[in-house]
Design a protein around this motif. Structure first.
Motif, PDB file in Angstrom:
ATOM      1  N   ILE A  51      -1.948   2.278   2.058  1.00  0.00           N
ATOM      2  CA  ILE A  51      -2.252   3.787   2.670  1.00  0.00           C
ATOM      3  C   ILE A  51      -3.149   4.416   1.746  1.00  0.00           C
ATOM      4  CG2 ILE A  51      -0.969   5.736   3.157  1.00  0.00           C
ATOM      5  CD1 ILE A  51       1.387   4.077   4.060  1.00  0.00           C
ATOM      6  N   ARG A  52      -2.739   4.404   0.312  1.00  0.00           N
ATOM      7  CA  ARG A  52      -3.441   5.102  -0.559  1.00  0.00           C
ATOM      8  C   ARG A  52      -4.774   4.542  -0.739  1.00  0.00           C
ATOM      9  NH1 ARG A  52      -0.254   4.073  -4.443  1.00  0.00           N
ATOM     10  NH2 ARG A  52      -1.567   2.655  -5.597  1.00  0.00           N
ATOM     11  N   LYS A  53      -5.103   3.504  -0.887  1.00  0.00           N
ATOM     12  CA  LYS A  53      -6.322   2.878  -1.003  1.00  0.00           C
ATOM     13  C   LYS A  53      -7.125   2.909   0.424  1.00  0.00           C
ATOM     14  CE  LYS A  53      -6.151   0.076  -5.057  1.00  0.00           C
ATOM     15  NZ  LYS A  53      -6.505  -1.435  -5.667  1.00  0.00           N
ATOM     16  N   GLY A  54      -6.509   2.723   1.557  1.00  0.00           N
ATOM     17  CA  GLY A  54      -6.987   2.959   2.754  1.00  0.00           C
ATOM     18  C   GLY A  54      -7.606   4.395   3.154  1.00  0.00           C
ATOM     19  N   GLU A  55      -7.146   5.335   2.764  1.00  0.00           N
ATOM     20  CA  GLU A  55      -7.582   6.776   2.699  1.00  0.00           C
ATOM     21  C   GLU A  55      -8.792   6.960   1.962  1.00  0.00           C
ATOM     22  OE1 GLU A  55      -4.764  10.088   4.314  1.00  0.00           O
ATOM     23  OE2 GLU A  55      -3.984   9.171   2.434  1.00  0.00           O
ATOM     24  N   GLU A  56      -8.720   6.435   0.682  1.00  0.00           N
ATOM     25  CA  GLU A  56      -9.729   6.387  -0.131  1.00  0.00           C
ATOM     26  C   GLU A  56     -11.168   5.566   0.035  1.00  0.00           C
ATOM     27  OE1 GLU A  56     -10.878   4.727  -4.778  1.00  0.00           O
ATOM     28  OE2 GLU A  56      -8.788   5.078  -4.138  1.00  0.00           O
ATOM     29  N   LEU A  57     -10.733   4.340   0.703  1.00  0.00           N
ATOM     30  CA  LEU A  57     -11.862   3.325   0.833  1.00  0.00           C
ATOM     31  C   LEU A  57     -12.348   3.471   2.438  1.00  0.00           C
ATOM     32  CD1 LEU A  57     -10.552   0.447  -1.104  1.00  0.00           C
ATOM     33  CD2 LEU A  57     -12.455   1.972  -1.622  1.00  0.00           C
ATOM     34  N   ARG A  58     -11.743   3.812   3.003  1.00  0.00           N
ATOM     35  CA  ARG A  58     -11.783   3.770   4.759  1.00  0.00           C
ATOM     36  C   ARG A  58     -12.608   2.682   5.144  1.00  0.00           C
ATOM     37  NH1 ARG A  58     -10.869   8.774   7.039  1.00  0.00           N
ATOM     38  NH2 ARG A  58     -10.210  10.288   5.653  1.00  0.00           N
ATOM     39  N   PRO A  59     -11.910   1.370   5.169  1.00  0.00           N
ATOM     40  CA  PRO A  59     -12.620   0.132   5.453  1.00  0.00           C
ATOM     41  C   PRO A  59     -12.501   0.070   7.121  1.00  0.00           C
ATOM     42  CG  PRO A  59     -10.027  -0.279   5.165  1.00  0.00           C
ATOM     43  CD  PRO A  59     -10.450   1.150   4.782  1.00  0.00           C
ATOM     44  N   ASP A  60     -13.370  -0.766   7.579  1.00  0.00           N
ATOM     45  CA  ASP A  60     -13.276  -1.149   8.840  1.00  0.00           C
ATOM     46  C   ASP A  60     -12.296  -1.965   9.331  1.00  0.00           C
ATOM     47  OD1 ASP A  60     -16.095   0.099   9.189  1.00  0.00           O
ATOM     48  OD2 ASP A  60     -16.715  -1.593   8.301  1.00  0.00           O
ATOM     49  N   VAL A  61     -11.738  -2.917   8.615  1.00  0.00           N
ATOM     50  CA  VAL A  61     -10.721  -3.703   8.898  1.00  0.00           C
ATOM     51  C   VAL A  61      -9.822  -3.911   7.915  1.00  0.00           C
ATOM     52  CG1 VAL A  61     -10.003  -6.298   9.570  1.00  0.00           C
ATOM     53  CG2 VAL A  61     -12.086  -5.239  10.662  1.00  0.00           C
ATOM     54  N   VAL A  62      -8.549  -3.869   8.202  1.00  0.00           N
ATOM     55  CA  VAL A  62      -7.436  -4.245   7.074  1.00  0.00           C
ATOM     56  C   VAL A  62      -6.783  -5.341   7.553  1.00  0.00           C
ATOM     57  CG1 VAL A  62      -5.329  -3.517   5.862  1.00  0.00           C
ATOM     58  CG2 VAL A  62      -7.057  -1.539   6.486  1.00  0.00           C
ATOM     59  N   LEU A  63      -6.585  -6.544   6.555  1.00  0.00           N
ATOM     60  CA  LEU A  63      -6.011  -7.691   6.641  1.00  0.00           C
ATOM     61  C   LEU A  63      -4.645  -7.093   5.924  1.00  0.00           C
ATOM     62  CD1 LEU A  63      -8.496 -10.441   5.771  1.00  0.00           C
ATOM     63  CD2 LEU A  63      -8.178  -9.440   8.032  1.00  0.00           C
ATOM     64  N   MET A  64      -3.564  -7.299   6.992  1.00  0.00           N
ATOM     65  CA  MET A  64      -2.291  -6.779   6.721  1.00  0.00           C
ATOM     66  C   MET A  64      -1.089  -7.763   6.581  1.00  0.00           C
ATOM     67  SD  MET A  64      -0.522  -3.993   5.561  1.00  0.00           S
ATOM     68  CE  MET A  64      -1.395  -2.526   6.316  1.00  0.00           C
ATOM     69  N   ASP A  65      -0.543  -8.170   5.545  1.00  0.00           N
ATOM     70  CA  ASP A  65       0.541  -9.036   5.308  1.00  0.00           C
ATOM     71  C   ASP A  65       1.714  -8.281   6.053  1.00  0.00           C
ATOM     72  OD1 ASP A  65       2.288 -11.258   4.900  1.00  0.00           O
ATOM     73  OD2 ASP A  65       2.453 -10.867   2.735  1.00  0.00           O
ATOM     74  N   LEU A  66       2.947  -9.101   6.678  1.00  0.00           N
ATOM     75  CA  LEU A  66       4.008  -8.119   6.976  1.00  0.00           C
ATOM     76  C   LEU A  66       5.167  -8.042   6.050  1.00  0.00           C
ATOM     77  CD1 LEU A  66       4.588  -9.739  10.723  1.00  0.00           C
ATOM     78  CD2 LEU A  66       3.796  -7.336   9.948  1.00  0.00           C
ATOM     79  N   SER A  67       5.422  -9.159   5.200  1.00  0.00           N
ATOM     80  CA  SER A  67       6.635  -9.127   4.239  1.00  0.00           C
ATOM     81  C   SER A  67       6.070  -9.017   2.879  1.00  0.00           C
ATOM     82  CB  SER A  67       7.307 -10.707   4.465  1.00  0.00           C
ATOM     83  OG  SER A  67       7.813 -11.003   5.625  1.00  0.00           O
ATOM     84  N   MET A  68       6.302  -7.669   2.592  1.00  0.00           N
ATOM     85  CA  MET A  68       6.161  -7.269   1.327  1.00  0.00           C
ATOM     86  C   MET A  68       7.336  -6.629   0.574  1.00  0.00           C
ATOM     87  SD  MET A  68       2.045  -6.109   1.444  1.00  0.00           S
ATOM     88  CE  MET A  68       2.214  -4.876   3.086  1.00  0.00           C
ATOM     89  N   PRO A  69       7.875  -7.337  -0.299  1.00  0.00           N
ATOM     90  CA  PRO A  69       9.342  -6.781  -0.811  1.00  0.00           C
ATOM     91  C   PRO A  69       9.308  -5.348  -1.577  1.00  0.00           C
ATOM     92  CG  PRO A  69       8.406  -8.468  -2.291  1.00  0.00           C
ATOM     93  CD  PRO A  69       7.699  -8.632  -0.849  1.00  0.00           C
ATOM     94  N   ASN A  70       8.098  -5.050  -2.033  1.00  0.00           N
ATOM     95  CA  ASN A  70       8.053  -3.787  -3.062  1.00  0.00           C
ATOM     96  C   ASN A  70       7.222  -2.782  -2.126  1.00  0.00           C
ATOM     97  OD1 ASN A  70       9.112  -4.808  -5.399  1.00  0.00           O
ATOM     98  ND2 ASN A  70       6.992  -6.097  -5.671  1.00  0.00           N
ATOM     99  N   GLY A  71       7.783  -1.623  -1.961  1.00  0.00           N
ATOM    100  CA  GLY A  71       7.054  -0.580  -1.281  1.00  0.00           C
ATOM    101  C   GLY A  71       7.426  -0.633   0.176  1.00  0.00           C
ATOM    102  N   LYS A  72       6.349  -0.044   0.691  1.00  0.00           N
ATOM    103  CA  LYS A  72       6.480   0.075   2.492  1.00  0.00           C
ATOM    104  C   LYS A  72       5.960  -1.724   3.111  1.00  0.00           C
ATOM    105  CE  LYS A  72       5.639   4.848   3.510  1.00  0.00           C
ATOM    106  NZ  LYS A  72       5.520   5.302   2.144  1.00  0.00           N
ATOM    107  N   ASP A  73       6.920  -2.069   3.987  1.00  0.00           N
ATOM    108  CA  ASP A  73       6.257  -3.247   4.551  1.00  0.00           C
ATOM    109  C   ASP A  73       5.050  -3.312   5.384  1.00  0.00           C
ATOM    110  OD1 ASP A  73       6.983  -2.236   7.142  1.00  0.00           O
ATOM    111  OD2 ASP A  73       8.859  -3.240   7.139  1.00  0.00           O
ATOM    112  N   GLY A  74       4.507  -4.414   6.030  1.00  0.00           N
ATOM    113  CA  GLY A  74       3.221  -4.147   6.642  1.00  0.00           C
ATOM    114  C   GLY A  74       3.375  -3.427   8.049  1.00  0.00           C
ATOM    115  N   LEU A  75       4.409  -3.504   8.718  1.00  0.00           N
ATOM    116  CA  LEU A  75       4.688  -2.826   9.940  1.00  0.00           C
ATOM    117  C   LEU A  75       4.554  -1.381   9.649  1.00  0.00           C
ATOM    118  CD1 LEU A  75       7.332  -4.916  11.509  1.00  0.00           C
ATOM    119  CD2 LEU A  75       4.997  -4.615  12.356  1.00  0.00           C
ATOM    120  N   THR A  76       5.302  -0.709   8.870  1.00  0.00           N
ATOM    121  CA  THR A  76       5.322   0.481   8.292  1.00  0.00           C
ATOM    122  C   THR A  76       3.815   1.082   7.808  1.00  0.00           C
ATOM    123  OG1 THR A  76       7.615   0.422   7.684  1.00  0.00           O
ATOM    124  CG2 THR A  76       6.419   2.502   7.160  1.00  0.00           C
TER     125      THR A  76
END
Length: 217
Positions: A40-65
């Motif tokens: 989320i932080r880098k997305g706002e900074e970089l504003r990419p066209d496409v984000v490849l998002m994993d779902l299961s990430m144990p640290n911080g927010k998960d992919g769906l959130t």
């Protein structure tokens, strides 16, 4: 050039995707993230066209959130879920969160490239069996009278007219209230009932009641 951000908690996976995509096929990897918060932080900074998002990430927010939050902040950025979860529940939740695509990590490289191009162009992309699952679920819901998904496809005017019809207003009264012709009311009414798969006024009233549309001024 399609600007891409890769989000995955496994550094090896991120490195592999960067190696595959960066500077090739008209694509550029502009950033990486290891969890949802960083995405989320880098997305706002970089504003990419496409984000490849994993779902299961144990640290911080998960992919769906993270997907849901990114779409609220960056509506023009498309999210492609790239996961090992071949699961109906994850698929439906990902789409509800705002993802434009859902692809398994086991997919061939060519399919990943095709998926990225599709969602970068504003289209949706689901792996073939996922499309069958969605259609099957949709048809099953219609079979049992669940038109909730179809409701979202109605225009604002169609929703407005549906509420008035359900409240008992005649076509002429609706036309006068909305300052449009009776013919226009009839056209909207026909279109919305076709979209919802509803054939009778009583069924329309029942549906409007479920949606909480029967409010009277």
């Amino acid at each position: 050039m399609v600007r891409i951000m890769v989000v995955d908690d496994h550094a090896v996976v991120r490195s592999g995707l960067v190696l595959l995509l960066d500077g090739k096929h008209g694509m550029q990897v502009v950033g990486e993230a290891a969890d949802g918060d960083e995405a989320i932080r880098k997305g706002e900074e970089l504003r990419p066209d496409v984000v490849l998002m994993d779902l299961s990430m144990p640290n911080g927010k998960d992919g769906l959130t993270a997907t849901s939050e990114l779409k609220k902040r960056l509506p023009d950025t498309s999210v492609l879920i790239l996961t090992m979860h071949d699961d109906d529940e994850y698929l439906f939740r990902a789409i509800k969160a705002g993802a434009s695509g859902y692809l398994l990590k086991s997919a061939p490289h060519e399919e990943l490239l095709a998926a990225i191009r599709n969602i970068a162009d504003g289209n949706a992309y689901l792996y073939p069996t996922a499309t069958k699952k969605l259609m099957g679920d949709y048809l099953e819901k219609l079979k049992h009278g669940d038109h909730s998904g179809a409701y979202d496809s109605l225009t604002a005017r169609e929703k407005e007219i549906m509420a008035k019809v359900a409240q008992g207003y005649s076509n002429k009264e609706i036309a006068e209230l909305l300052q449009i012709s009776v013919k226009t009311v009839e056209t909207h009414k026909s279109n919305l009932m076709e979209k919802l798969g509803i054939r009778t006024k009583p069924d329309l009233v029942k549906f409007a009641l479920k949606k909480g549309l029967l409010t009277y001024e």
